[in-house]
Scaffold this motif. Sequence first.
Motif, PDB file in Angstrom:
ATOM      1  N   ARG A 298     -14.754  25.023  27.469  1.00  0.00           N
ATOM      2  CA  ARG A 298     -16.146  25.185  27.031  1.00  0.00           C
ATOM      3  C   ARG A 298     -17.122  24.552  28.018  1.00  0.00           C
ATOM      4  N   THR A 299     -16.688  23.517  28.683  1.00  0.00           N
ATOM      5  CA  THR A 299     -17.566  22.828  29.648  1.00  0.00           C
ATOM      6  C   THR A 299     -17.034  22.860  31.074  1.00  0.00           C
ATOM      7  N   SER A 300     -15.718  23.150  31.232  1.00  0.00           N
ATOM      8  CA  SER A 300     -15.115  23.049  32.572  1.00  0.00           C
ATOM      9  C   SER A 300     -14.127  24.186  32.808  1.00  0.00           C
ATOM     10  N   PRO A 301     -14.573  25.293  33.426  1.00  0.00           N
ATOM     11  CA  PRO A 301     -13.622  26.341  33.804  1.00  0.00           C
ATOM     12  C   PRO A 301     -12.528  25.773  34.702  1.00  0.00           C
ATOM     13  N   VAL A 302     -11.348  26.372  34.645  1.00  0.00           N
ATOM     14  CA  VAL A 302     -10.199  25.872  35.396  1.00  0.00           C
ATOM     15  C   VAL A 302      -9.915  26.809  36.571  1.00  0.00           C
ATOM     16  N   THR A 303     -10.004  26.257  37.780  1.00  0.00           N
ATOM     17  CA  THR A 303      -9.672  27.030  38.976  1.00  0.00           C
ATOM     18  C   THR A 303      -8.214  26.775  39.326  1.00  0.00           C
ATOM     19  N   LEU A 304      -7.443  27.855  39.406  1.00  0.00           N
ATOM     20  CA  LEU A 304      -6.011  27.748  39.654  1.00  0.00           C
ATOM     21  C   LEU A 304      -5.738  27.668  41.151  1.00  0.00           C
ATOM     22  N   ALA A 305      -4.476  27.464  41.501  1.00  0.00           N
ATOM     23  CA  ALA A 305      -4.100  27.232  42.890  1.00  0.00           C
ATOM     24  C   ALA A 305      -4.468  28.396  43.807  1.00  0.00           C
ATOM     25  N   ASP A 306      -4.468  29.623  43.276  1.00  0.00           N
ATOM     26  CA  ASP A 306      -4.785  30.784  44.120  1.00  0.00           C
ATOM     27  C   ASP A 306      -6.275  31.104  44.132  1.00  0.00           C
ATOM     28  N   GLY A 307      -7.087  30.286  43.471  1.00  0.00           N
ATOM     29  CA  GLY A 307      -8.530  30.499  43.478  1.00  0.00           C
ATOM     30  C   GLY A 307      -9.074  31.239  42.282  1.00  0.00           C
ATOM     31  N   THR A 308      -8.219  31.826  41.457  1.00  0.00           N
ATOM     32  CA  THR A 308      -8.711  32.496  40.252  1.00  0.00           C
ATOM     33  C   THR A 308      -9.168  31.450  39.240  1.00  0.00           C
ATOM     34  N   THR A 309     -10.100  31.853  38.389  1.00  0.00           N
ATOM     35  CA  THR A 309     -10.709  30.908  37.457  1.00  0.00           C
ATOM     36  C   THR A 309     -10.541  31.370  36.021  1.00  0.00           C
ATOM     37  N   VAL A 310     -10.074  30.478  35.190  1.00  0.00           N
ATOM     38  CA  VAL A 310      -9.992  30.724  33.750  1.00  0.00           C
ATOM     39  C   VAL A 310     -11.270  30.186  33.120  1.00  0.00           C
ATOM     40  N   THR A 311     -12.013  31.068  32.465  1.00  0.00           N
ATOM     41  CA  THR A 311     -13.246  30.679  31.789  1.00  0.00           C
ATOM     42  C   THR A 311     -13.048  30.734  30.286  1.00  0.00           C
ATOM     43  N   LEU A 312     -14.011  30.200  29.562  1.00  0.00           N
ATOM     44  CA  LEU A 312     -13.945  30.285  28.100  1.00  0.00           C
ATOM     45  C   LEU A 312     -13.928  31.746  27.659  1.00  0.00           C
ATOM     46  N   SER A 313     -14.695  32.599  28.338  1.00  0.00           N
ATOM     47  CA  SER A 313     -14.750  34.021  27.968  1.00  0.00           C
ATOM     48  C   SER A 313     -13.419  34.708  28.204  1.00  0.00           C
ATOM     49  N   ALA A 361      -0.523  31.346  34.117  1.00  0.00           N
ATOM     50  CA  ALA A 361      -1.891  30.938  33.796  1.00  0.00           C
ATOM     51  C   ALA A 361      -2.905  31.981  34.230  1.00  0.00           C
ATOM     52  N   LYS A 362      -2.619  32.695  35.308  1.00  0.00           N
ATOM     53  CA  LYS A 362      -3.554  33.706  35.826  1.00  0.00           C
ATOM     54  C   LYS A 362      -3.858  34.783  34.800  1.00  0.00           C
ATOM     55  N   ALA A 363      -2.931  35.026  33.902  1.00  0.00           N
ATOM     56  CA  ALA A 363      -3.175  36.054  32.870  1.00  0.00           C
ATOM     57  C   ALA A 363      -4.402  35.715  32.038  1.00  0.00           C
ATOM     58  N   LEU A 364      -4.712  34.424  31.914  1.00  0.00           N
ATOM     59  CA  LEU A 364      -5.860  34.003  31.108  1.00  0.00           C
ATOM     60  C   LEU A 364      -7.175  34.077  31.876  1.00  0.00           C
ATOM     61  N   ALA A 365      -7.119  34.478  33.138  1.00  0.00           N
ATOM     62  CA  ALA A 365      -8.332  34.558  33.958  1.00  0.00           C
ATOM     63  C   ALA A 365      -8.962  35.941  33.929  1.00  0.00           C
ATOM     64  N   VAL A 366      -8.319  36.879  33.274  1.00  0.00           N
ATOM     65  CA  VAL A 366      -8.822  38.264  33.223  1.00  0.00           C
ATOM     66  C   VAL A 366      -9.468  38.504  31.871  1.00  0.00           C
ATOM     67  N   THR A 367     -10.749  38.875  31.876  1.00  0.00           N
ATOM     68  CA  THR A 367     -11.459  39.117  30.626  1.00  0.00           C
ATOM     69  C   THR A 367     -11.123  40.501  30.088  1.00  0.00           C
ATOM     70  N   VAL A 368     -10.716  40.567  28.834  1.00  0.00           N
ATOM     71  CA  VAL A 368     -10.439  41.844  28.165  1.00  0.00           C
ATOM     72  C   VAL A 368     -11.738  42.307  27.517  1.00  0.00           C
ATOM     73  N   PRO A 369     -12.224  43.510  27.837  1.00  0.00           N
ATOM     74  CA  PRO A 369     -13.481  43.973  27.228  1.00  0.00           C
ATOM     75  C   PRO A 369     -13.374  44.011  25.711  1.00  0.00           C
ATOM     76  N   SER A 370     -14.427  43.586  25.032  1.00  0.00           N
ATOM     77  CA  SER A 370     -14.421  43.626  23.572  1.00  0.00           C
ATOM     78  C   SER A 370     -14.732  45.021  23.050  1.00  0.00           C
ATOM     79  N   ALA A 371     -15.440  45.817  23.850  1.00  0.00           N
ATOM     80  CA  ALA A 371     -15.811  47.174  23.436  1.00  0.00           C
ATOM     81  C   ALA A 371     -14.890  48.186  24.088  1.00  0.00           C
ATOM     82  N   LEU A 372     -14.411  49.130  23.300  1.00  0.00           N
ATOM     83  CA  LEU A 372     -13.626  50.224  23.857  1.00  0.00           C
ATOM     84  C   LEU A 372     -14.567  51.200  24.563  1.00  0.00           C
TER      85      LEU A 372
END
Length: 530
Positions: A298-313, A361-372
């Motif tokens: 919620r306050t600190s996105p996590v940047t993984l070793a390969d540079g991808t970022t896990v956000t709250l969204s 962990a990288k799987a959590l860095a991809v946002t799934v659209p809420s709208a079809l």
Amino acid sequence: MAIASAFALVAGTAAAASAAPDPGAVASAAEARVEPVAWTPCNPDPTKPDPGIYDCAVYPVPLDYDHPSGEKIGIAMMRRRAADPAKRIGSLFLNPGGPGGSGYLWATTTRFGKDVQDRFDLVGFDPRGVARSNPLKCFTTDEEAAAVFDRQVGVPVTKAEVDATLDATEDYTDACSRNAGPLIEHMSTENVVRDLDRMRRAVGDKQLSYAGFSYGTLIGATYAGMYPDKVRAVIIDGNVDPNLRLHNGLEYDRQRAAGFELALDEFLKRCKAAGAPRCAFGEGDTRARFDALRDHLRTSPVTLADGTTVTLSSFTSQVANALYAQSRQAPLAKSLQALDDAIAQQGAPSLVAPKAVSDDAKALAVTVPSALREALPETPYSADDSYYGVNCQDKPYPSNPRVFANLARAWEKESPTFGRYQAFDAPACASWPAPARDAERYSGPWNRRTANPVMVIGNLYDPATQYKFAERMQRQLGSAVLVTVDVVEHCAVGRSAALGKLVTSYLVDQAVPAPGQVLKPDTEAFPPLS
């Protein structure tokens, strides 16, 4: 007819069907005559040999049912012919939900058993405005769409994120006003149901056999309300609360967020009960560990070793997506554990996470659209906007978009993972060009007694349409029976052999299931290790 050519027909003016009807395809004399469907053989997957059992069509229906002789739009249909024509009962129409879900290829589904495939033509279709059926489009190119959608944050927390998201949403609805055309005023479920009844007559069925999933349950309930004497067999699985949805969009969405929370809590309990390694996240207090991950993001996105970022969204969308299907829940547990490890190692640079952990962990860095948003990829704007086209016409919302931002804070307190996520799913409806207050909407009554009882199916821990929605659906309908499945998943047909037997008996023999049954799925999310 290939899928691409079906789309070409839909995109232009749909031609009137002229082929002779199938044997017995004659509408009831008491009903207005419609043209029969002009089926043409087609192959669902042109990359494979043609199985020779499928047909396609584009069926014309009125754009505006107040002017039935006026402009037509085309509904793309596909059928899998009954394997035993001598014992054919009729057609089984299918809708996968959404709204905005493409049902065209659902003619190929394997969710139904052999007896159903032997006795019914399975008919999938894209509802109006969806995919191949005159897709509702708010943009002309993918680049135009990206310029708007890329400014939106799925779970906005800061004032800057909230403001940017609401500003982009208004730009989105402005684009819909400019580009969507007259179809945007005729996207309600009532219109979809009128199309469905016309297709039912066009294939020669005196009554409707139908299976609807998720939003598709609203189509089934609306059909039962509008055409109760035409119900032969209607299965609705993963149910909405029709009365609440059509009368109070905000309260419906608040309760929907609560349903996701219930499913998440059960997932975490079952993970803990299974323990590691069956559930990779199963050590310790799974609830407290999950909450710590969410609160950190919620306050600190996590940047993984390969540079991808896990956000709250991205995190929230992936958790929600995994709750929809048991098959995604063990992988989710691996991702949660990997993210936990990555956060723990951030403060210790000498510790390098193994590559496999980063990949999980990288799987959590991809946002799934809420709208079809489904359409054919060869188009300049390779999506459609039917999700909001239907929702904003069906569900009444306030016209002030700031209401959603204010509610997000309150909903987050009672649904800490999904309250804010759900609150920002519908701000587009505040400024939608064709809102519910101006739409052709069926909002009840829901209790008209149908010619035959409706089969309602509810999972105890359905995230998207919580179980009490199924209970309400059963009570609101004039004649219905509820069958329950004990599983964390959205929808159940095809996931339980015991349920499959009841579904087959209901569809083929019209045998209504005994009430009060609680069934089990065929598999577990965390099966015992072999």
